[in-house]
Design an enzyme around this catalytic site. Structure first.
Site, PDB file in Angstrom:
ATOM      1  N   GLY A   1      40.085  41.986  41.301  1.00  0.00           N
ATOM      2  CA  GLY A   1      39.176  41.838  40.176  1.00  0.00           C
ATOM      3  C   GLY A   1      37.882  42.606  40.342  1.00  0.00           C
ATOM      4  O   GLY A   1      37.809  43.579  41.082  1.00  0.00           O
TER       5      GLY A   1
ATOM      6  N   LEU B   1      46.988  41.354  37.179  1.00  0.00           N
ATOM      7  CA  LEU B   1      45.845  42.161  37.589  1.00  0.00           C
ATOM      8  C   LEU B   1      45.805  42.359  39.096  1.00  0.00           C
ATOM      9  O   LEU B   1      45.783  41.388  39.864  1.00  0.00           O
ATOM     10  CB  LEU B   1      44.548  41.498  37.114  1.00  0.00           C
ATOM     11  CG  LEU B   1      43.245  42.228  37.462  1.00  0.00           C
ATOM     12  CD1 LEU B   1      43.191  43.573  36.764  1.00  0.00           C
ATOM     13  CD2 LEU B   1      42.036  41.379  37.108  1.00  0.00           C
ATOM     14  N   ASP B   2      45.803  43.632  39.518  1.00  0.00           N
ATOM     15  CA  ASP B   2      45.664  44.033  40.928  1.00  0.00           C
ATOM     16  C   ASP B   2      46.767  43.462  41.814  1.00  0.00           C
ATOM     17  O   ASP B   2      46.565  43.270  43.013  1.00  0.00           O
ATOM     18  CB  ASP B   2      44.294  43.624  41.483  1.00  0.00           C
ATOM     19  CG  ASP B   2      43.153  44.355  40.792  1.00  0.00           C
ATOM     20  OD1 ASP B   2      43.387  45.474  40.301  1.00  0.00           O
ATOM     21  OD2 ASP B   2      42.032  43.811  40.730  1.00  0.00           O
ATOM     22  N   GLU B   3      47.944  43.199  41.237  1.00  0.00           N
ATOM     23  CA  GLU B   3      49.057  42.660  42.028  1.00  0.00           C
ATOM     24  C   GLU B   3      50.295  43.550  41.975  1.00  0.00           C
ATOM     25  O   GLU B   3      51.374  43.148  42.398  1.00  0.00           O
ATOM     26  CB  GLU B   3      49.405  41.240  41.559  1.00  0.00           C
ATOM     27  CG  GLU B   3      48.316  40.219  41.853  1.00  0.00           C
ATOM     28  CD  GLU B   3      48.765  38.795  41.575  1.00  0.00           C
ATOM     29  OE1 GLU B   3      49.978  38.590  41.371  1.00  0.00           O
ATOM     30  OE2 GLU B   3      47.906  37.898  41.540  1.00  0.00           O
TER      31      GLU B   3
END
Length: 290
Positions: A199, A225-227
């Protein structure tokens, strides 16, 4: 030297390397690179094999049909790529310029084999950089109210410029599931060593935690998100003497290097994604044949 590359994933079983090699040998293929990995926890065999097209007795349009019976016999998912197909890359940016500059300069020096015909920014700040290098720039501002309409415009631009890969070079917007469904080939650079500090403002949070190492992560973008599946990561040491500004300065160096490595690995067909869904216990993973 033009080459062809196969990326193969299938249930692990005996004789897989020999079967693929025998198929290539039967068509006079000269292997110049081969690598494989077995993920015992997933029961999967993963392979990258590259061979010269010179002397190969199949025309390139015949290769896929010839390999398909073997792929069906071993229950394989597979991709076929050719080294002389230069892919077209669009770079998405906001206001920070360090990753944009780095990618363009590496491209100009021949380090990244691609074409970069398009830069899209949700702010106009970096337009001059794109134009200085002869790259088309489109300003597509986005708000919560206009997101759906503006993402449709972005997708139209990707189609117009025949883009194969989108690189988020410090693009400070979250792509919607609808965008990713229409165009899933997206690489992002995140300014932390994921899964730590996903994040926004990871350097600020890292400073607050007093970490001794910061990192950067390049990954494929998914709805979570960001995974997304990780392609490349690196770290650098920091100390109690470093302020947030120092962490950001050091982190920018990492971001440049990590993003460039990830883009190069993708364009050289060295990354194979495998696993279950992004929301499963293990999620999607990558094998990087470097």
């Amino acid at each position: 030297m033009t080459t062809a590359t196969l990326l193969v994933s299938c249930p692990d079983q005996k004789g897989l390397v020999a079967k693929v090699a025998d198929w290539l040998y039967s068509h006079n293929g000269n292997i110049i690179h081969a690598d494989q990995h077995t993920d015992a926890s997933a029961g999967l065999f993963l392979m990258r094999v590259e061979w010269q097209l010179a002397g190969f007795n199949l025309e390139r349009q015949e290769i896929a049909a010839s390999f398909q019976p073997l792929a069906a016999a071993i229950d394989a998912k597979w991709q076929l790529h050719f080294s002389d197909r230069v892919r077209r890359v669009a770079i998405f940016v906001t206001k920070q310029d360090h990753c944009l500059y780095d990618l363009i300069l590496r491209h100009k020096s021949g380090e990244i084999n691609s074409q970069i015909p398009l830069v899209i920014g949700n702010h106009p700040n970096l337009e001059a950089i794109a134009h200085n290098f002869g790259i088309n720039f489109h300003h597509v501002p986005i708000t919560a109210e206009t997101k759906a309409t503006q993402e449709k415009l972005q997708l139209d631009l990707l189609h117009q410029y025949q883009i194969d890969l989108v690189v988020l070079a410090k693009y400070m917007q979250v792509l919607s599931p609808q965008f990713l469904a229409a165009f899933p080939q997206v690489i992002n650079i995140h300014h932390s060593f994921l899964p730590a500090f996903p994040g926004a403002k990871p350097y600020h949070r890292a400073y607050q935690r007093g970490v001794k190492i910061i990192g950067a992560t390049a990954h494929y973008v998914t709805e979570d998100l960001d995974e997304g599946p990780i392609i490349e990561q690196d770290v650098i040491r920091v100390s109690h003497r470093d302020a947030v500004a120092d962490l950001i300065r050091k982190g920018k160096d990492l971001e440049r290097i990590v993003l460039a490595r990830a883009v190069r690995l993708h364009l050289e067909n060295r990354v194979l994604i495998y696993g279950q869904t992004a929301k499963s216990k293990l999620g999607l993973r990558t094998v990087v044949f470097d």
